[in-house]
Design a protein around this motif. Structure first.
Motif, PDB file in Angstrom:
ATOM      1  N   LEU A  88      54.648 -23.243  41.780  1.00 13.67           N
ATOM      2  CA  LEU A  88      53.876 -22.764  40.758  1.00 13.67           C
ATOM      3  C   LEU A  88      52.575 -23.639  40.538  1.00 13.67           C
ATOM      4  N   ARG A  89      52.771 -24.735  40.225  1.00 13.90           N
ATOM      5  CA  ARG A  89      51.756 -25.724  39.845  1.00 13.90           C
ATOM      6  C   ARG A  89      50.652 -25.740  41.234  1.00 13.90           C
ATOM      7  N   LYS A  90      51.248 -25.969  42.152  1.00 15.90           N
ATOM      8  CA  LYS A  90      50.243 -25.983  43.332  1.00 15.90           C
ATOM      9  C   LYS A  90      49.433 -24.776  43.265  1.00 15.90           C
ATOM     10  N   LEU A  91      49.881 -23.528  43.217  1.00 17.65           N
ATOM     11  CA  LEU A  91      49.204 -22.345  43.018  1.00 17.65           C
ATOM     12  C   LEU A  91      48.213 -22.383  42.095  1.00 17.65           C
ATOM     13  N   PHE A  92      48.384 -22.700  41.039  1.00 24.15           N
ATOM     14  CA  PHE A  92      47.535 -22.529  39.900  1.00 24.15           C
ATOM     15  C   PHE A  92      46.604 -23.559  40.029  1.00 24.15           C
ATOM     16  N   GLU A  93      46.778 -24.808  40.691  1.00 27.26           N
ATOM     17  CA  GLU A  93      45.615 -25.729  40.748  1.00 27.26           C
ATOM     18  C   GLU A  93      44.965 -25.864  41.794  1.00 27.26           C
ATOM     19  N   ALA A  94      45.228 -25.130  42.896  1.00 30.32           N
ATOM     20  CA  ALA A  94      44.694 -24.882  44.180  1.00 30.32           C
ATOM     21  C   ALA A  94      43.711 -23.704  44.242  1.00 30.32           C
ATOM     22  N   ARG A  95      43.879 -22.478  43.505  1.00 28.49           N
ATOM     23  CA  ARG A  95      43.033 -21.481  43.656  1.00 28.49           C
ATOM     24  C   ARG A  95      41.794 -21.716  42.733  1.00 28.49           C
ATOM     25  N   PRO A  96      40.790 -20.961  43.022  1.00 27.15           N
ATOM     26  CA  PRO A  96      39.549 -20.985  42.326  1.00 27.15           C
ATOM     27  C   PRO A  96      39.879 -19.794  41.283  1.00 27.15           C
ATOM     28  N   LEU A  97      39.251 -20.111  40.323  1.00 23.41           N
ATOM     29  CA  LEU A  97      39.410 -19.211  38.852  1.00 23.41           C
ATOM     30  C   LEU A  97      40.624 -18.948  38.093  1.00 23.41           C
ATOM     31  N   VAL A 153      46.060 -18.408  34.068  1.00 19.65           N
ATOM     32  CA  VAL A 153      46.236 -19.656  33.394  1.00 19.65           C
ATOM     33  C   VAL A 153      47.690 -19.952  33.375  1.00 19.65           C
ATOM     34  N   LEU A 154      48.343 -21.046  33.737  1.00 19.31           N
ATOM     35  CA  LEU A 154      49.667 -21.702  33.667  1.00 19.31           C
ATOM     36  C   LEU A 154      49.620 -22.994  32.787  1.00 19.31           C
ATOM     37  N   MET A 208      42.601 -24.624  39.144  1.00 23.36           N
ATOM     38  CA  MET A 208      42.285 -26.030  38.903  1.00 23.36           C
ATOM     39  C   MET A 208      43.357 -26.684  37.816  1.00 23.36           C
ATOM     40  N   LYS A 209      43.366 -28.116  38.150  1.00 24.42           N
ATOM     41  CA  LYS A 209      44.102 -28.607  37.162  1.00 24.42           C
ATOM     42  C   LYS A 209      43.145 -29.294  36.106  1.00 24.42           C
ATOM     43  N   LEU A 210      43.576 -29.144  34.912  1.00 26.43           N
ATOM     44  CA  LEU A 210      42.622 -29.687  33.778  1.00 26.43           C
ATOM     45  C   LEU A 210      43.245 -30.919  33.088  1.00 26.43           C
ATOM     46  N   SER A 211      42.461 -32.178  32.551  1.00 29.49           N
ATOM     47  CA  SER A 211      43.115 -33.048  32.184  1.00 29.49           C
ATOM     48  C   SER A 211      43.078 -32.719  30.488  1.00 29.49           C
ATOM     49  N   GLN A 227      59.073 -27.903  32.177  1.00 34.01           N
ATOM     50  CA  GLN A 227      58.487 -29.099  33.064  1.00 34.01           C
ATOM     51  C   GLN A 227      58.530 -28.612  34.595  1.00 34.01           C
ATOM     52  N   LEU A 228      57.402 -28.977  35.129  1.00 30.41           N
ATOM     53  CA  LEU A 228      57.429 -28.754  36.687  1.00 30.41           C
ATOM     54  C   LEU A 228      56.827 -29.993  37.168  1.00 30.41           C
ATOM     55  N   ALA A 229      57.543 -30.273  38.303  1.00 30.00           N
ATOM     56  CA  ALA A 229      57.145 -31.291  39.241  1.00 30.00           C
ATOM     57  C   ALA A 229      55.903 -31.235  39.942  1.00 30.00           C
ATOM     58  N   ALA A 230      55.340 -32.356  40.437  1.00 28.65           N
ATOM     59  CA  ALA A 230      53.897 -32.387  41.046  1.00 28.65           C
ATOM     60  C   ALA A 230      54.020 -31.358  42.167  1.00 28.65           C
ATOM     61  N   LYS A 231      55.214 -31.374  42.972  1.00 27.64           N
ATOM     62  CA  LYS A 231      55.225 -30.526  44.245  1.00 27.64           C
ATOM     63  C   LYS A 231      55.773 -28.909  44.069  1.00 27.64           C
TER      64      LYS A 231
END
Length: 340
Positions: A125-134, A22-23, A1-4, A118-122
């Motif tokens: 790596l970001r998509k993997l850590f933002e989409a998977r549970p836990l 954690v990323l 998930m992506k944290l605020s 710095q990682l772009a929204a696309k």
């Protein structure tokens, strides 16, 4: 998930031991490294590395040996306690390796911590850590530390609670300094206040805060702006003996009087004008500049800036006029203007 930003701060203070990975990513490598250090200490304890419960895997090694990540996650430690596998410099090309390791992760395995630039929204790596549970994705931005982060630094350094002026000054320092310098300043403040339980004041903070300019240059500018002409020659001799050049003195003086002009020209008054300066000024120098701007006024400061620009042009021209004499004459003229 992506944290605020708010949730990320809470997670970094008290991470969930059930999280598999954690990323931490961001443009400022120092900020990312600081958060990574704090998170490892909270996940596995301060002695994790000494007890061989922390495995470091450079991203370059994983590119040569993709199985190393899963092997490290599944390995059994010699000492009991939680384990962390840290991958530094992760990139999108390693996303499939992280995906495999996270799919096979079970409670009791080492937690995965990856850091990246710095990682772009696309970003894969970001998509993997933002989409998977836990798993968690935390972006570290260039915003200055907020009140909660400053309070955590103060608590860690055992600094007594600041008073109102102290909190205001710390907030200004947080905007002016990089995170590493701010943390060092707070640690020095903890040593400075050791054994003193009284509230931390702006004077305490000023005593340990890094100076924006050399003390004697500040003293010279104060003497000039306050009209104390007889003291100028002695201060100049001392500065020249330390290797300061006439051109650099003229530049510093011009910057100071331009700042005073900006403060005096602010529609909200000198108090608001001094608060808008970037980088911010603090402590006694802030109070002195506010007084100077009010005493000079905008019109006289415009004439002072014009005089210093003219002096700077003379210094940089082919004129054979003695540089030290030109600067001394200009500063004395400014001091005389301050007394009118």
């Amino acid at each position: 998930m992506k944290l605020s930003t708010r949730d990320a701060a809470a997670f970094l203070r008290q991470p969930d031991p059930k999280v598999a990975g954690v990323l931490i990513w961001g443009e400022d490598a120092m900020r990312v490294a600081q958060k990574r250090k704090e998170l490892i200490a909270r996940l596995a304890g301060p002695e994790a590395e000494a007890e061989m419960r922390l495995s470091r895997l450079p991203a370059a090694d994983l590119r040569r040996d993709g199985a190393a990540l899963l092997d490290a996650v599944k390995a059994q430690g010699f000492f009991p306690g939680p384990r962390v596998v840290f991958v530094e410099g992760a990139t999108d090309g390693l996303a499939p390796l992280f995906d495999t390791a996270l799919k096979d992760w079970v409670p009791g395995d080492a937690q995965i911590l990856a850091t990246a630039g710095q990682l772009a929204a696309k970003s894969a790596l970001r998509k993997l850590f933002e989409a998977r549970p836990l798993v968690v994705s935390i972006g570290i931005y260039d915003d200055p530390p907020g009140p909660e982060e400053i309070a955590a630094m103060l608590a860690a350094a055992a600094v007594p609670e600041p008073d109102l002026d102290g909190r205001t000054l710390l907030a200004e320092l947080a905007r002016a300094l990089d995170p590493g310098a701010l943390r060092m300043t707070v640690e020095k403040l903890g040593l400075y206040k050791h054994g003193d339980a009284s509230p931390t004041t702006a004077a305490d903070i000023t005593a340990v805060a890094p100076r924006s300019t050399e003390a004697e240059t500040d003293a010279l500018l104060a003497v000039v702006a306050e009209g104390r002409a007889p003291q100028i020659a002695a201060l100049l001799r001392r500065l020249y003996a330390q290797g300061t050049t006439p051109v650099s003195l003229c530049i510093v003086a011009l910057r100071h009087f331009r700042q005073l002009h900006a403060v005096a020209s602010d529609p909200g008054g000198a108090g608001q004008g001094i608060a808008r300066l970037r980088p911010p000024v603090w402590g006694p120098r802030r109070d002195a500049m506010t007084r100077q701007a009010g005493a000079w006024g905008r019109d006289r400061l415009e004439r002072a800036v014009s005089l210093l620009i003219e002096t700077d042009l003379q210094l940089r021209s082919a004129s054979r006029a003695p540089a030290q004499a030109l600067v001394e004459r200009a500063l004395i003229r400014l001091a005389m203007m301050a007394r009118r």
